[in-house]
Motif scaffolding. Structure first.
Motif, PDB file in Angstrom:
ATOM      1  N   PRO A 200       0.820  -1.214   0.000  1.00  0.00           N
ATOM      2  CA  PRO A 200       0.000   0.000   0.000  1.00  0.00           C
ATOM      3  C   PRO A 200       0.852   1.260   0.000  1.00  0.00           C
ATOM      4  O   PRO A 200       2.048   1.235   0.308  1.00  0.00           O
ATOM      5  CB  PRO A 200      -0.776  -0.110   1.314  1.00  0.00           C
ATOM      6  CG  PRO A 200       0.145  -0.874   2.215  1.00  0.00           C
ATOM      7  CD  PRO A 200       0.873  -1.848   1.324  1.00  0.00           C
ATOM      8  N   ILE A 201       0.200   2.373  -0.346  1.00  0.00           N
ATOM      9  CA  ILE A 201       0.807   3.687  -0.188  1.00  0.00           C
ATOM     10  C   ILE A 201       0.030   4.449   0.872  1.00  0.00           C
ATOM     11  O   ILE A 201      -1.206   4.443   0.868  1.00  0.00           O
ATOM     12  CB  ILE A 201       0.854   4.468  -1.519  1.00  0.00           C
ATOM     13  CG1 ILE A 201       1.654   5.771  -1.344  1.00  0.00           C
ATOM     14  CG2 ILE A 201      -0.535   4.726  -2.090  1.00  0.00           C
ATOM     15  CD1 ILE A 201       2.041   6.435  -2.664  1.00  0.00           C
ATOM     16  N   PHE A 202       0.740   5.041   1.823  1.00  0.00           N
ATOM     17  CA  PHE A 202       0.164   5.902   2.845  1.00  0.00           C
ATOM     18  C   PHE A 202       0.421   7.336   2.404  1.00  0.00           C
ATOM     19  O   PHE A 202       1.577   7.762   2.319  1.00  0.00           O
ATOM     20  CB  PHE A 202       0.806   5.651   4.204  1.00  0.00           C
ATOM     21  CG  PHE A 202       0.350   4.391   4.886  1.00  0.00           C
ATOM     22  CD1 PHE A 202      -0.377   4.449   6.067  1.00  0.00           C
ATOM     23  CD2 PHE A 202       0.643   3.128   4.361  1.00  0.00           C
ATOM     24  CE1 PHE A 202      -0.804   3.304   6.718  1.00  0.00           C
ATOM     25  CE2 PHE A 202       0.227   1.971   4.996  1.00  0.00           C
ATOM     26  CZ  PHE A 202      -0.505   2.057   6.178  1.00  0.00           C
ATOM     27  N   ALA A 203      -0.638   8.093   2.116  1.00  0.00           N
ATOM     28  CA  ALA A 203      -0.481   9.404   1.496  1.00  0.00           C
ATOM     29  C   ALA A 203      -1.198  10.493   2.285  1.00  0.00           C
ATOM     30  O   ALA A 203      -2.375  10.341   2.633  1.00  0.00           O
ATOM     31  CB  ALA A 203      -1.019   9.378   0.065  1.00  0.00           C
ATOM     32  N   CYS A 204      -0.489  11.574   2.559  1.00  0.00           N
ATOM     33  CA  CYS A 204      -1.112  12.715   3.222  1.00  0.00           C
ATOM     34  C   CYS A 204      -2.216  13.275   2.334  1.00  0.00           C
ATOM     35  O   CYS A 204      -2.030  13.425   1.118  1.00  0.00           O
ATOM     36  CB  CYS A 204      -0.078  13.798   3.507  1.00  0.00           C
ATOM     37  SG  CYS A 204       1.199  13.318   4.690  1.00  0.00           S
ATOM     38  N   ALA A 205      -3.352  13.598   2.959  1.00  0.00           N
ATOM     39  CA  ALA A 205      -4.488  14.156   2.225  1.00  0.00           C
ATOM     40  C   ALA A 205      -5.174  15.195   3.094  1.00  0.00           C
ATOM     41  O   ALA A 205      -5.258  15.047   4.314  1.00  0.00           O
ATOM     42  CB  ALA A 205      -5.469  13.049   1.825  1.00  0.00           C
ATOM     43  N   GLY A 206      -5.672  16.246   2.445  1.00  0.00           N
ATOM     44  CA  GLY A 206      -6.289  17.347   3.176  1.00  0.00           C
ATOM     45  C   GLY A 206      -5.337  18.522   3.287  1.00  0.00           C
ATOM     46  O   GLY A 206      -4.235  18.522   2.723  1.00  0.00           O
ATOM     47  N   ILE A 207      -5.759  19.545   4.013  1.00  0.00           N
ATOM     48  CA  ILE A 207      -4.929  20.732   4.201  1.00  0.00           C
ATOM     49  C   ILE A 207      -3.641  20.359   4.924  1.00  0.00           C
ATOM     50  O   ILE A 207      -3.670  19.723   5.980  1.00  0.00           O
ATOM     51  CB  ILE A 207      -5.685  21.811   5.002  1.00  0.00           C
ATOM     52  CG1 ILE A 207      -6.893  22.323   4.206  1.00  0.00           C
ATOM     53  CG2 ILE A 207      -4.770  22.972   5.362  1.00  0.00           C
ATOM     54  CD1 ILE A 207      -6.531  23.020   2.905  1.00  0.00           C
ATOM     55  N   ALA A 208      -2.514  20.741   4.330  1.00  0.00           N
ATOM     56  CA  ALA A 208      -1.220  20.421   4.925  1.00  0.00           C
ATOM     57  C   ALA A 208      -1.015  21.209   6.211  1.00  0.00           C
ATOM     58  O   ALA A 208      -1.398  22.380   6.303  1.00  0.00           O
ATOM     59  CB  ALA A 208      -0.106  20.742   3.938  1.00  0.00           C
ATOM     60  N   GLY A 209      -0.392  20.570   7.198  1.00  0.00           N
ATOM     61  CA  GLY A 209      -0.078  21.267   8.438  1.00  0.00           C
ATOM     62  C   GLY A 209       0.952  22.365   8.248  1.00  0.00           C
ATOM     63  O   GLY A 209       0.738  23.516   8.652  1.00  0.00           O
ATOM     64  N   PRO A 210       2.093  22.073   7.617  1.00  0.00           N
ATOM     65  CA  PRO A 210       3.051  23.138   7.327  1.00  0.00           C
ATOM     66  C   PRO A 210       2.431  24.184   6.411  1.00  0.00           C
ATOM     67  O   PRO A 210       1.475  23.911   5.685  1.00  0.00           O
ATOM     68  CB  PRO A 210       4.193  22.387   6.621  1.00  0.00           C
ATOM     69  CG  PRO A 210       4.067  20.983   7.079  1.00  0.00           C
ATOM     70  CD  PRO A 210       2.601  20.742   7.250  1.00  0.00           C
TER      71      PRO A 210
END
Length: 288
Positions: A158-168
């Motif tokens: 699998p790929i784990f991908a950040c999604a949504g408004i970035a924190g930085p």
């Protein structure tokens, strides 16, 4: 007593504080505000209280193992980007499983070669993606990502991908949750796990998880008191098999903070084992 007493925990986002390693340099070279570049110890520090500090870096593996033992974490998934992660999976293969270095769609062939090498050398069980942190930015559904998704399918990881408004303080359009719809349409065999919340599009994330069998959500970078209500409600209804625990130690949260909050999450009794370890075992293909 907690609602999950006796249930083992798999943490799909844990790591090490390694001396002399600037893990945020790739972010701060892009940010433009003074706080991110000059004042924060981590680029999204404005969002977090109690970021783990003053951790010993003499033996980072022992520090993380100690915290895992205190909180019942049986297995942690750690990145092969750091020497400490590579050493951990060799020394403690029963406690740590390897995640490939973050993919770089601006270096497609380099990324594909690295994925193959890390799969052969370490047996990586997944890779990770941070679209907003790519430089220049590359969207989740961009053509540059497609060879990487294809490689994940080929390796059956699998790929784990950040999604949504970035924190930085980076632009976030490249992580809009709606882009995942394109990816899942074109790669129905790809297992895609979101990271870092999907906010403010968590309702859309739920809709897409209902639609796509291989789309999952992990709770990384969120203290449990801030788990989106839509995600908790989904886990308690049709989504018990889709929500995966992930912490954020030592990047932004202490395990003390996470597991102080955790008992107050209103999951149904039957959801806890799936959330804390069963779903991760299935997605990562770990032996029970």
């Amino acid at each position: 007593m907690t609602p999950y007493d006796g249930i083992p925990v798999i943490d799909t986002h844990i790591g090490f504080r390694e001396a002399g390693y600037d893990e945020y340099a790739f972010i701060t070279r892009q940010t433009k505000d003074r706080e991110s570049r000059d004042e924060y110890s981590m680029p999204a520090q404005y969002m977090f209280t109690g970021v783990p500090a003053d951790l010993s870096t003499d033996d980072p593996i022992s520090v993380t193992l100690h915290e895992m033992d205190r909180h019942g974490i049986e297995i942690g998934m750690v990145s092969m980007a750091k020497e400490s992660g590579q050493r951990a999976v060799r020394m403690f293969p029963d406690r740590f499983v390897p995640q490939g270095s973050a993919v770089d769609p601006n270096d497609i062939m380099g990324t594909l070669n690295r994925m193959t090498r890390e799969y052969e050398e370490f047996g990586i069980v997944s890779v990770s993606s941070f679209a907003a942190g790519t430089f220049p930015q590359v969207a989740l559904n961009a053509p540059q990502m497609y060879p990487i998704y294809a490689k994940c399918v080929e390796l059956d990881i699998p790929i784990f991908a950040c999604a949504g408004i970035a924190g930085p303080r980076l632009k976030s359009a490249v992580q809009h949750v709606e882009l995942i719809d394109d990816v899942m349409f074109d790669f129905p065999d790809l297992v895609f796990v979101t990271r870092h919340g999907c906010e403010p599009w968590q309702d859309l994330a739920v809709k897409l998880m209902l639609k796509w069998p291989n789309l999952y959500y992990s709770t990384s970078a969120f203290a449990p008191k801030h788990y989106p209500k839509a995600i908790v409600d989904y886990a308690n209804t049709r989504g018990a098999d889709k929500i995966i625990y992930a912490g954020y130690f030592p990047a932004g949260l202490t395990l003390d903070r996470i597991f102080t909050d955790m008992p107050h999450v209103p999951f149904k009794d039957e959801v806890w084992p799936k959330f804390l370890h069963e779903n991760a075992r299935k997605v990562l293909k770990l032996k029970g």
